[in-house]
Design a protein around this motif. Sequence first.
Motif, PDB file in Angstrom:
ATOM      1  N   THR A   1       0.830  -1.207   0.000  1.00 57.12           N
ATOM      2  CA  THR A   1       0.000   0.000   0.000  1.00 57.12           C
ATOM      3  C   THR A   1       0.862   1.254   0.000  1.00 57.12           C
ATOM      4  O   THR A   1       0.648   2.160  -0.811  1.00 57.12           O
ATOM      5  CB  THR A   1      -0.938  -0.005   1.228  1.00 57.12           C
ATOM      6  OG1 THR A   1      -1.732  -1.185   1.183  1.00 57.12           O
ATOM      7  CG2 THR A   1      -1.829   1.217   1.227  1.00 57.12           C
ATOM      8  N   ARG A   2       1.853   1.300   0.881  1.00 59.68           N
ATOM      9  CA  ARG A   2       2.691   2.507   0.974  1.00 59.68           C
ATOM     10  C   ARG A   2       3.544   2.710  -0.270  1.00 59.68           C
ATOM     11  O   ARG A   2       3.701   3.836  -0.749  1.00 59.68           O
ATOM     12  CB  ARG A   2       3.566   2.440   2.209  1.00 59.68           C
ATOM     13  CG  ARG A   2       2.772   2.641   3.476  1.00 59.68           C
ATOM     14  CD  ARG A   2       3.650   2.705   4.680  1.00 59.68           C
ATOM     15  NE  ARG A   2       2.837   2.895   5.876  1.00 59.68           N
ATOM     16  CZ  ARG A   2       3.331   2.871   7.091  1.00 59.68           C
ATOM     17  NH1 ARG A   2       4.612   2.670   7.275  1.00 59.68           N
ATOM     18  NH2 ARG A   2       2.539   3.047   8.120  1.00 59.68           N
TER      19      ARG A   2
ATOM     20  N   LEU B   1       3.377   5.898  -2.778  1.00 62.00           N
ATOM     21  CA  LEU B   1       4.566   6.681  -3.095  1.00 62.00           C
ATOM     22  C   LEU B   1       4.834   6.693  -4.600  1.00 62.00           C
ATOM     23  O   LEU B   1       5.030   7.745  -5.204  1.00 62.00           O
ATOM     24  CB  LEU B   1       5.781   6.122  -2.362  1.00 62.00           C
ATOM     25  CG  LEU B   1       7.127   6.758  -2.730  1.00 62.00           C
ATOM     26  CD1 LEU B   1       7.155   8.206  -2.291  1.00 62.00           C
ATOM     27  CD2 LEU B   1       8.261   5.990  -2.106  1.00 62.00           C
ATOM     28  N   LEU B   2       4.832   5.509  -5.212  1.00 54.39           N
ATOM     29  CA  LEU B   2       5.123   5.435  -6.644  1.00 54.39           C
ATOM     30  C   LEU B   2       4.023   6.082  -7.466  1.00 54.39           C
ATOM     31  O   LEU B   2       4.284   6.663  -8.521  1.00 54.39           O
ATOM     32  CB  LEU B   2       5.340   3.990  -7.065  1.00 54.39           C
ATOM     33  CG  LEU B   2       6.589   3.346  -6.462  1.00 54.39           C
ATOM     34  CD1 LEU B   2       6.648   1.874  -6.815  1.00 54.39           C
ATOM     35  CD2 LEU B   2       7.841   4.057  -6.899  1.00 54.39           C
TER      36      LEU B   2
ATOM     37  N   PRO C   1       1.663  10.557 -14.528  1.00 53.22           N
ATOM     38  CA  PRO C   1       1.801  11.764 -15.340  1.00 53.22           C
ATOM     39  C   PRO C   1       0.581  12.656 -15.143  1.00 53.22           C
ATOM     40  O   PRO C   1      -0.486  12.181 -14.776  1.00 53.22           O
ATOM     41  CB  PRO C   1       1.854  11.226 -16.777  1.00 53.22           C
ATOM     42  CG  PRO C   1       1.076   9.952 -16.712  1.00 53.22           C
ATOM     43  CD  PRO C   1       1.315   9.397 -15.334  1.00 53.22           C
ATOM     44  N   PRO C   2       0.736  13.943 -15.376  1.00 57.47           N
ATOM     45  CA  PRO C   2      -0.433  14.815 -15.291  1.00 57.47           C
ATOM     46  C   PRO C   2      -1.425  14.426 -16.374  1.00 57.47           C
ATOM     47  O   PRO C   2      -1.057  14.244 -17.533  1.00 57.47           O
ATOM     48  CB  PRO C   2       0.130  16.222 -15.502  1.00 57.47           C
ATOM     49  CG  PRO C   2       1.483  16.022 -16.106  1.00 57.47           C
ATOM     50  CD  PRO C   2       1.948  14.650 -15.729  1.00 57.47           C
TER      51      PRO C   2
ATOM     52  N   THR D   1      -2.890   2.523  -9.959  1.00 59.63           N
ATOM     53  CA  THR D   1      -1.496   2.932 -10.084  1.00 59.63           C
ATOM     54  C   THR D   1      -0.916   2.492 -11.421  1.00 59.63           C
ATOM     55  O   THR D   1      -0.255   3.273 -12.106  1.00 59.63           O
ATOM     56  CB  THR D   1      -0.660   2.341  -8.930  1.00 59.63           C
ATOM     57  OG1 THR D   1      -1.222   2.769  -7.696  1.00 59.63           O
ATOM     58  CG2 THR D   1       0.771   2.802  -9.011  1.00 59.63           C
ATOM     59  N   ARG D   2      -1.181   1.262 -11.801  1.00 66.30           N
ATOM     60  CA  ARG D   2      -0.665   0.764 -13.087  1.00 66.30           C
ATOM     61  C   ARG D   2      -1.235   1.547 -14.255  1.00 66.30           C
ATOM     62  O   ARG D   2      -0.570   1.760 -15.257  1.00 66.30           O
ATOM     63  CB  ARG D   2      -0.984  -0.712 -13.251  1.00 66.30           C
ATOM     64  CG  ARG D   2      -0.088  -1.572 -12.389  1.00 66.30           C
ATOM     65  CD  ARG D   2      -0.186  -3.011 -12.709  1.00 66.30           C
ATOM     66  NE  ARG D   2      -0.005  -3.267 -14.125  1.00 66.30           N
ATOM     67  CZ  ARG D   2      -0.214  -4.423 -14.692  1.00 66.30           C
ATOM     68  NH1 ARG D   2      -0.610  -5.446 -13.961  1.00 66.30           N
ATOM     69  NH2 ARG D   2      -0.046  -4.601 -15.970  1.00 66.30           N
ATOM     70  N   ALA D   3      -2.497   1.966 -14.160  1.00 66.91           N
ATOM     71  CA  ALA D   3      -3.134   2.690 -15.264  1.00 66.91           C
ATOM     72  C   ALA D   3      -2.501   4.057 -15.472  1.00 66.91           C
ATOM     73  O   ALA D   3      -2.484   4.564 -16.590  1.00 66.91           O
ATOM     74  CB  ALA D   3      -4.631   2.832 -15.006  1.00 66.91           C
ATOM     75  N   GLY D   4      -1.964   4.661 -14.421  1.00 71.60           N
ATOM     76  CA  GLY D   4      -1.454   6.010 -14.544  1.00 71.60           C
ATOM     77  C   GLY D   4       0.047   6.130 -14.583  1.00 71.60           C
ATOM     78  O   GLY D   4       0.570   7.232 -14.484  1.00 71.60           O
TER      79      GLY D   4
END
Length: 182
Positions: free
Chosen positions: A128-129, A133-134, A140-141, A171-174
Amino acid sequence: MHAGPRDVAQIRVDNALALFGEFVHNTVKHPDAATLRGLERRFAERLQIQPSYWSQIKGRSRQIGERLARQFEQLCHKPYGWMDQPHDAAAAARDDDAAPSMPQDDDERFIVALVLSYYRRHPQRARTRLLDLLGEVLTPPAAPDSPTPKVAVAAPDKRVGKDAGDLWARTRAGVAPLKRKR
C-alpha cells in the motif's frame, strides 16, 4: 551479457552482496534514513575488514580472494565453500540474459534489498505505501479531455484485499514510462 557460466570472482561478489542483504534484513527492524546510515560500515566491521575495502569489493575494483571468502563464510556462519557457489535465482536468471531489469549498480541493489526487506516483513503495508509513493511520483499529469487508458490487471492477492487490488490497478493505469539513462 555473459557468454557462459559466471566465474568464481563474480559469484563471490554476488554472494557478498547477498550477505549484505541478509545483514540489512536482520539489522533493520523499521527502515528509516537514520537507521540505514552506517550499515555498510557496520557490515564491514562484522566481516573484520575496512569500510573502504568493502566499498572496493562492491565497486568491483577488488576481488574476494580465497582467504577472504573463507573469512566471510566463517563470520557470517555459512558452510565452507558457500561463497563459491551461486545461491540466488536472480544471478541464475542474469546468466541466461532473462532478467534485463535486474539492479545494475550498488545503489540499485541497496534500494532493492531495502524494499524487499520491508515487503517481506509487512507485505500488505509495504504494498500500500509503496504504491502510494510510486503513484505520486510516476503518475503523469492527466490531460483534461483524455480518457484513462484501460490496463489489463492480474487478479489481486486474496491475502491483501480488494482495496489494495484497486489501488494497484489505478497505479498501473497512470504510470508513465521511465526515460532511459543516457
